[in-house]
Design an enzyme around this catalytic site. Sequence first.
Site, PDB file in Angstrom:
ATOM      1  N   TYR A  22      70.501  47.257 -28.990  1.00  0.00           N
ATOM      2  CA  TYR A  22      69.633  46.202 -29.522  1.00  0.00           C
ATOM      3  C   TYR A  22      68.505  46.800 -30.356  1.00  0.00           C
ATOM      4  O   TYR A  22      67.328  46.597 -30.081  1.00  0.00           O
ATOM      5  CB  TYR A  22      69.091  45.343 -28.381  1.00  0.00           C
ATOM      6  CG  TYR A  22      70.163  44.945 -27.405  1.00  0.00           C
ATOM      7  CD1 TYR A  22      71.252  44.178 -27.824  1.00  0.00           C
ATOM      8  CD2 TYR A  22      70.128  45.372 -26.086  1.00  0.00           C
ATOM      9  CE1 TYR A  22      72.265  43.832 -26.940  1.00  0.00           C
ATOM     10  CE2 TYR A  22      71.133  45.023 -25.201  1.00  0.00           C
ATOM     11  CZ  TYR A  22      72.192  44.257 -25.634  1.00  0.00           C
ATOM     12  OH  TYR A  22      73.189  43.923 -24.758  1.00  0.00           O
ATOM     13  N   HIS A  66      59.577  45.445 -29.606  1.00  0.00           N
ATOM     14  CA  HIS A  66      58.702  45.953 -30.658  1.00  0.00           C
ATOM     15  C   HIS A  66      59.367  45.604 -31.985  1.00  0.00           C
ATOM     16  O   HIS A  66      60.596  45.695 -32.109  1.00  0.00           O
ATOM     17  CB  HIS A  66      58.555  47.477 -30.589  1.00  0.00           C
ATOM     18  CG  HIS A  66      57.981  47.981 -29.313  1.00  0.00           C
ATOM     19  ND1 HIS A  66      56.651  47.839 -28.984  1.00  0.00           N
ATOM     20  CD2 HIS A  66      58.551  48.657 -28.290  1.00  0.00           C
ATOM     21  CE1 HIS A  66      56.442  48.405 -27.801  1.00  0.00           C
ATOM     22  NE2 HIS A  66      57.586  48.904 -27.365  1.00  0.00           N
ATOM     23  N   HIS A  77      60.585  43.519 -22.957  1.00  0.00           N
ATOM     24  CA  HIS A  77      59.650  43.490 -24.087  1.00  0.00           C
ATOM     25  C   HIS A  77      60.370  43.897 -25.364  1.00  0.00           C
ATOM     26  O   HIS A  77      61.514  44.339 -25.323  1.00  0.00           O
ATOM     27  CB  HIS A  77      58.424  44.373 -23.828  1.00  0.00           C
ATOM     28  CG  HIS A  77      58.631  45.846 -23.948  1.00  0.00           C
ATOM     29  ND1 HIS A  77      59.247  46.609 -22.965  1.00  0.00           N
ATOM     30  CD2 HIS A  77      58.292  46.715 -24.928  1.00  0.00           C
ATOM     31  CE1 HIS A  77      59.257  47.878 -23.350  1.00  0.00           C
ATOM     32  NE2 HIS A  77      58.690  47.974 -24.543  1.00  0.00           N
TER      33      HIS A  77
END
Length: 177
Positions: free
Chosen positions: A146, A60, A58
């Site tokens: 990342y 954000h 996932h």
Amino acid sequence: MHYRRVRAAGGTYFFTVNLADRRSDILVRHIDAFRTVVNAVKTRHPFALVAMVVLPEHLHTIWRLPESDADYPLRWSLIKAGFSRRLAAGEVVSVSRHAKRERGIWQRRYWEHQIRDEADLERHVDYIHYNPVKHGWAARAVDWPYSTLHGYIDRGMAMTNWGGEMMNDGVGDYGER
């Protein structure tokens, strides 16, 4: 089906976007493809990338849209489709997705929250940058490659040891399930 979403031209939004298979790691295995797609979409449909963290399953991010534009759903559609097209097929595809000629890479929906003020923005940026530690992917926020935290450090907006001593302070659920 159309979902009710707040859309404000020039708005700043926090998003959580999940893969369909939450055990997958394709986001980090194919990070260069993901970056290429995001940059291509940003070129055609500009937005400011305020903060982002990409985890295996996932991500954000916080985007600030142009003053005359509120169309973040288009941007997400282009990012999801562009990334999916760069991957070899092979994932499990449900009957309903197959009927709609969809891949099984992404969850169909995503979580969005319109940022209300500077305090809300700061809280969400911190949440993004601390997320790899929260999920056990890194011992310190700076250790996760990342993340826009590195740019914040380079620009003097955060210390190198930012988040090193932080504990999960009970910040609310932002839809990362």
